[in-house]
Design an enzyme around this catalytic site. Structure first.
Site, PDB file in Angstrom:
ATOM      1  N   ARG A 109      17.395  -4.600  -9.926  1.00  9.58           N
ATOM      2  CA  ARG A 109      16.697  -3.551 -10.197  1.00  9.58           C
ATOM      3  C   ARG A 109      17.591  -2.146 -10.128  1.00  9.58           C
ATOM      4  O   ARG A 109      18.373  -1.794 -10.034  1.00  9.58           O
ATOM      5  CB  ARG A 109      15.836  -2.694  -9.125  1.00  9.58           C
ATOM      6  CG  ARG A 109      15.501  -1.434  -8.340  1.00  9.58           C
ATOM      7  CD  ARG A 109      15.287  -1.281  -7.487  1.00  9.58           C
ATOM      8  NE  ARG A 109      13.757  -1.917  -6.769  1.00  9.58           N
ATOM      9  CZ  ARG A 109      12.892  -1.792  -6.060  1.00  9.58           C
ATOM     10  NH1 ARG A 109      12.897  -0.687  -5.029  1.00  9.58           N
ATOM     11  NH2 ARG A 109      11.450  -2.631  -6.065  1.00  9.58           N
ATOM     12  N   HIS A 136       7.791  -3.316 -13.680  1.00  9.39           N
ATOM     13  CA  HIS A 136       8.180  -4.151 -12.153  1.00  9.39           C
ATOM     14  C   HIS A 136       7.400  -5.676 -12.236  1.00  9.39           C
ATOM     15  O   HIS A 136       6.293  -5.840 -11.208  1.00  9.39           O
ATOM     16  CB  HIS A 136       7.344  -3.452 -10.884  1.00  9.39           C
ATOM     17  CG  HIS A 136       7.919  -3.676  -9.916  1.00  9.39           C
ATOM     18  ND1 HIS A 136       8.485  -4.473  -9.622  1.00  9.39           N
ATOM     19  CD2 HIS A 136       7.184  -2.792  -9.119  1.00  9.39           C
ATOM     20  CE1 HIS A 136       8.573  -3.967  -8.426  1.00  9.39           C
ATOM     21  NE2 HIS A 136       8.101  -3.350  -7.986  1.00  9.39           N
ATOM     22  N   GLN A 139       6.330  -7.252  -8.891  1.00  9.23           N
ATOM     23  CA  GLN A 139       5.422  -6.734  -8.611  1.00  9.23           C
ATOM     24  C   GLN A 139       3.940  -7.500  -9.050  1.00  9.23           C
ATOM     25  O   GLN A 139       2.564  -7.757  -8.511  1.00  9.23           O
ATOM     26  CB  GLN A 139       5.211  -5.279  -8.478  1.00  9.23           C
ATOM     27  CG  GLN A 139       3.878  -4.589  -7.683  1.00  9.23           C
ATOM     28  CD  GLN A 139       4.277  -5.202  -5.994  1.00  9.23           C
ATOM     29  OE1 GLN A 139       5.242  -4.469  -6.117  1.00  9.23           O
ATOM     30  NE2 GLN A 139       2.981  -5.534  -4.451  1.00  9.23           N
ATOM     31  N   ASP A 232      -0.549   3.180  -7.271  1.00  6.24           N
ATOM     32  CA  ASP A 232       0.423   3.470  -6.787  1.00  6.24           C
ATOM     33  C   ASP A 232       0.945   4.845  -6.578  1.00  6.24           C
ATOM     34  O   ASP A 232      -0.139   5.809  -7.086  1.00  6.24           O
ATOM     35  CB  ASP A 232       1.304   2.868  -8.314  1.00  6.24           C
ATOM     36  CG  ASP A 232       2.514   2.609  -8.087  1.00  6.24           C
ATOM     37  OD1 ASP A 232       3.373   2.731  -6.958  1.00  6.24           O
ATOM     38  OD2 ASP A 232       3.972   2.850  -8.851  1.00  6.24           O
ATOM     39  N   CYS A 272       1.526  -1.164  -4.512  1.00  2.00           N
ATOM     40  CA  CYS A 272       2.693  -2.070  -4.409  1.00  2.00           C
ATOM     41  C   CYS A 272       3.518  -1.539  -3.853  1.00  2.00           C
ATOM     42  O   CYS A 272       4.491  -2.062  -2.829  1.00  2.00           O
ATOM     43  CB  CYS A 272       3.158  -1.658  -5.637  1.00  2.00           C
ATOM     44  SG  CYS A 272       3.645   0.294  -5.983  1.00  2.00           S
ATOM     45  N   ARG A 300       5.280 -10.888  -2.212  1.00  7.11           N
ATOM     46  CA  ARG A 300       6.081 -11.113  -3.344  1.00  7.11           C
ATOM     47  C   ARG A 300       6.811 -12.244  -3.500  1.00  7.11           C
ATOM     48  O   ARG A 300       7.695 -12.486  -4.120  1.00  7.11           O
ATOM     49  CB  ARG A 300       7.225  -8.982  -3.016  1.00  7.11           C
ATOM     50  CG  ARG A 300       6.641  -8.146  -3.403  1.00  7.11           C
ATOM     51  CD  ARG A 300       6.041  -7.803  -4.652  1.00  7.11           C
ATOM     52  NE  ARG A 300       7.614  -7.830  -4.626  1.00  7.11           N
ATOM     53  CZ  ARG A 300       8.578  -6.535  -5.408  1.00  7.11           C
ATOM     54  NH1 ARG A 300       7.989  -5.911  -4.603  1.00  7.11           N
ATOM     55  NH2 ARG A 300       9.775  -6.603  -5.605  1.00  7.11           N
TER      56      ARG A 300
HETATM   57  N1  NVA Z   1       6.533   3.075  -9.542  1.00  6.24           N
HETATM   58  C1  NVA Z   1       6.967   2.942  -8.839  1.00  6.24           C
HETATM   59  C2  NVA Z   1       6.699   1.857  -7.993  1.00  6.24           C
HETATM   60  C3  NVA Z   1       7.328   1.658  -6.615  1.00  6.24           C
HETATM   61  C4  NVA Z   1       7.761   0.193  -6.320  1.00  6.24           C
HETATM   62  C5  NVA Z   1       8.485   3.529  -8.589  1.00  6.24           C
HETATM   63  O1  NVA Z   1       9.017   3.265  -9.517  1.00  6.24           O
HETATM   64  O2  NVA Z   1       8.824   3.979  -7.781  1.00  6.24           O
END
Ligand code: NVA
Length: 325
Positions: A109, A136, A139, A232, A272, A300
């Site tokens: 990540r 992502h 997800q 989100d 998410c 997940r």
């Molecule tokens: N768009 C959010 C997703 C978190 C799982 C972020 O990048 O913080």
């Protein structure tokens, strides 16, 4: 410097369209199998080590990968992102060659998609995107798995993403939804749509799968007759300095009961997580009967186990996928 010679033969999940429509369906089928029999498949037996690195905050991703890797018979090795300083203290390519000699698979990540791509080019082992600024994909596989469980299918369903379409989730939704043959509508204020290049790619994928991609700034119109409503956070990790401006820009895009009432009566709501009740979604919706967010969070693990098992099976033609239940 050239990548190790095996690199071209190794498959990765760096972005949603790394999986063809057939491959995406294969991974989701596998996820359902693994969910039904969580301890039967040991695709990381050895135990083989999976290096997991988090340069941004994480809860769901870290625990679901750690639990999933253990269930597959592997060893989840946490590489402390802030100590490693990948791309800052040591080049991405050098770290890739080092990790590739110690681990069978790398989960990362981080911020820049280009870093992830560089890691994959030099690691010689499969690399999985555990979230970047741009995508992502893990997800999205969990989301698609959740929709399949609740709706029995993906192709032909209408999904509306409401909110920050320019974030990783917006980009991933257009690519993964198009791959699944879904009708994806993004409802975002002007300037917060998915990147134009991803919209173009998604539209060309949709042309082959029977899906479609639509932008509709008015959330009430966008949500009409949707099978699935998704949102989100308005403030993705790394955008905290823009919190105030974003709250103003997205004020009309809250997923509340009134908005959800425009969707189909049996529509389901996805998020998410982490969710900010009273901002992008009301508590009434998030904790209400149409919300499937806890299934989504659990999925997940199953989706990521499927991705890792599938990627490992691609390394060795003799190693076949587990048989179905
Ligand atoms: N768009 C959010 C997703 C978190 C799982 C972020 O990048 O913080």
């Amino acid at each position: 410097m050239t990548p190790r010679s095996r690199a071209d033969a190794v498959r990765h999940l760096l972005r949603d369209d790394d999986l063809s429509p057939t491959e995406q369906a294969e991974v989701l089928d596998l996820a359902l199998q693994l969910k039904a029999r969580p301890y039967d498949t040991k695709s990381l037996a050895g135990p083989q080590t999976v290096a997991t690195i988090y340069d941004k905050p994480t809860v769901r991703t870290q625990v679901s990968f750690a639990a999933g890797i253990a269930e597959l018979g592997g060893h989840p090795m946490l590489v402390e992102g802030s100590l490693a300083g990948i791309g800052v203290r040591e080049s991405v390519a050098d770290i890739a060659r080092i990790l590739g000699r110690q681990a069978s698979l790398i989960v990362w990540r981080t911020f820049h998609q280009s870093w992830l791509e560089e890691l994959a080019a030099y690691s010689g082992v499969p690399v999985v995107n555990a979230l970047t600024d741009d995508f992502h994909p893990c997800q999205l596989l969990a989301d698609l798995l959740t929709i399949r469980e609740h709706k029995g299918q993906l192709a032909g369903l209408s999904v509306t993403f409401v909110g920050d379409g320019a974030c990783n989730m917006g980009n991933s939704w257009v690519l993964a939804g198009a791959t699944a043959g879904m009708h994806v509508t993004i409802s975002a204020p002007p300037g917060f749509e998915p990147a134009a290049e991803h919209l173009r790619t998604a539209a060309s994928i949709a042309a082959t799968t029977g899906g479609s991609i639509t932008l509709e700034a008015d959330p009430m119109i966008a949500v009409q007759d949707a099978d699935i409503v998704v949102t989100d956070t308005w403030v993705s990790m790394g955008k905290e300095d823009e919190s105030r401006a974003r709250r103003a820009a997205f004020a009309a895009y809250q997923v509340d009961s009134a908005l959800v009432s425009w969707a189909k009566p049996d529509a389901i709501v996805l998020h998410c997580l982490p969710a900010y009740r009273g901002k992008e979604i009301t508590a009434e919706v998030l904790d209400g009967p149409q919300s499937v967010v806890w299934d989504e969070a659990e999925n997940r693990r199953h989706a990521q186990k499927a991705v890792m098992t599938w990627l490992m099976s691609k390394l060795d033609r003799d190693q076949s996928l587990p048989e179905g239940p």
